[in-house]
Design a protein around this motif. Structure first.
Motif, PDB file in Angstrom:
ATOM      1  N   ASN A  34       0.958  -1.103  -0.095  1.00  0.00           N
ATOM      2  CA  ASN A  34      -0.267   0.181  -0.252  1.00  0.00           C
ATOM      3  C   ASN A  34       0.874   1.206  -0.407  1.00  0.00           C
ATOM      4  N   GLU A  35       1.677   1.215   0.845  1.00  0.00           N
ATOM      5  CA  GLU A  35       2.698   2.255   1.002  1.00  0.00           C
ATOM      6  C   GLU A  35       3.722   2.838  -0.479  1.00  0.00           C
ATOM      7  N   VAL A  36       4.082   1.410  -1.171  1.00  0.00           N
ATOM      8  CA  VAL A  36       4.154   1.226  -2.155  1.00  0.00           C
ATOM      9  C   VAL A  36       3.432   2.268  -4.039  1.00  0.00           C
ATOM     10  N   ARG A  37       2.330   1.186  -2.388  1.00  0.00           N
ATOM     11  CA  ARG A  37       1.587   2.015  -4.706  1.00  0.00           C
ATOM     12  C   ARG A  37       0.649   3.085  -4.594  1.00  0.00           C
ATOM     13  N   ASP A  38       0.776   3.578  -3.171  1.00  0.00           N
ATOM     14  CA  ASP A  38       0.715   5.354  -2.547  1.00  0.00           C
ATOM     15  C   ASP A  38       2.036   5.979  -3.262  1.00  0.00           C
ATOM     16  N   GLU A  39       3.746   5.674  -3.458  1.00  0.00           N
ATOM     17  CA  GLU A  39       4.235   6.387  -3.698  1.00  0.00           C
ATOM     18  C   GLU A  39       4.275   6.860  -5.382  1.00  0.00           C
ATOM     19  N   ALA A  40       3.841   5.177  -6.061  1.00  0.00           N
ATOM     20  CA  ALA A  40       3.817   5.362  -7.207  1.00  0.00           C
ATOM     21  C   ALA A  40       2.415   6.629  -7.909  1.00  0.00           C
ATOM     22  N   THR A  66      12.729   9.806  -7.365  1.00  0.00           N
ATOM     23  CA  THR A  66      12.692  10.744  -6.757  1.00  0.00           C
ATOM     24  C   THR A  66      11.909  10.052  -5.122  1.00  0.00           C
ATOM     25  N   VAL A  67      12.170   8.975  -5.586  1.00  0.00           N
ATOM     26  CA  VAL A  67      11.622   7.664  -4.364  1.00  0.00           C
ATOM     27  C   VAL A  67      12.555   7.659  -3.018  1.00  0.00           C
ATOM     28  N   SER A  68      12.037   7.088  -2.333  1.00  0.00           N
ATOM     29  CA  SER A  68      11.990   6.909  -1.407  1.00  0.00           C
ATOM     30  C   SER A  68      13.369   5.549  -1.918  1.00  0.00           C
ATOM     31  N   GLU A  69      14.921   4.993  -1.438  1.00  0.00           N
ATOM     32  CA  GLU A  69      15.890   4.462  -1.607  1.00  0.00           C
ATOM     33  C   GLU A  69      15.100   3.160  -0.736  1.00  0.00           C
ATOM     34  N   SER A  70      14.480   3.579   0.335  1.00  0.00           N
ATOM     35  CA  SER A  70      14.075   1.802   1.209  1.00  0.00           C
ATOM     36  C   SER A  70      13.322   1.733   0.596  1.00  0.00           C
ATOM     37  N   LEU A  71      12.009   1.818   0.072  1.00  0.00           N
ATOM     38  CA  LEU A  71      11.212   0.752  -0.791  1.00  0.00           C
ATOM     39  C   LEU A  71      11.973   0.295  -1.590  1.00  0.00           C
ATOM     40  N   PHE A  72      13.164   0.060  -2.042  1.00  0.00           N
ATOM     41  CA  PHE A  72      13.332  -0.814  -3.042  1.00  0.00           C
ATOM     42  C   PHE A  72      14.946  -2.148  -2.499  1.00  0.00           C
ATOM     43  N   GLU A  73      14.538  -1.631  -1.545  1.00  0.00           N
ATOM     44  CA  GLU A  73      15.523  -2.452  -0.260  1.00  0.00           C
ATOM     45  C   GLU A  73      15.049  -4.112  -0.784  1.00  0.00           C
TER      46      GLU A  73
END
Length: 170
Positions: free
Chosen positions: A57-63, A92-99
């Protein structure tokens, strides 16, 4: 005097990302408290499923906020999942999302994607597309505990939900 007025009119507040991070932390803490009556493996499976829902859900909001498509890949052999930007877009999104995220060692991970999407990088593993419009490719992810399995899927409205059943009953 005018510089004092400029400082006074500066807006302050919390960003949407900060609020979502706090919500994820609160959800995990609530899950820890509520999950105390299950066995260790089942509790871990439930926590991992709840964490997965919060992160997706956080990644969806970021997208949606960034206007970028994001891909979700699950690796059953490593019991992990990760997110990547589609088309190697400048981020420009948070790098921590992609770990990459590993699930607890007592939890197995199984998944099924209903519409296969092959990335531009030639990745043949099934992936879920999380579009910049907030839409998600239909999928089911199962977090397998000792006695209970926790299924995460999309409902008719495109929202994630979790369902619990005795192991092997899906």
């Amino acid at each position: 005097m005018s510089s004092h007025l400029l400082k006074a009119s500066k807006q302050t507040g919390f960003t949407l990302i900060e609020i979502m991070v706090v919500m994820v932390i609160l959800a995990v803490m609530a899950a820890l408290i509520a999950g105390g009556i299950q066995s260790g493996g089942d509790r871990n499976a439930k926590l991992e499923a709840q964490r997965f829902i919060a992160v997706v859900n956080e990644v969806r909001d970021e997208a949606v906020i960034s206007g970028k498509n994001i891909l979700l890949s699950l690796d059953e052999t490593q019991s992990s999942y990760e997110f990547t930007l589609q088309h190697n877009q400048d981020t420009t999104v948070s790098e921590s999302l992609f770990e990459p995220r590993l699930v607890h060692k007592s939890v197995s991970l199984k998944w099924e994607v209903f519409e296969h999407f092959i990335s531009d990088q030639g990745n043949a593993r099934p992936q879920v597309l999380i579009s910049s419009l907030g839409e998600v490719t239909p999928f089911r992810a199962r977090f397998l505990g000792e006695e209970r399995d926790f299924l995460v899927a999309l409902n008719e409205d495109g929202e994630l939900f979790m369902e619990s059943k005795a192991s092997g009953n899906y």
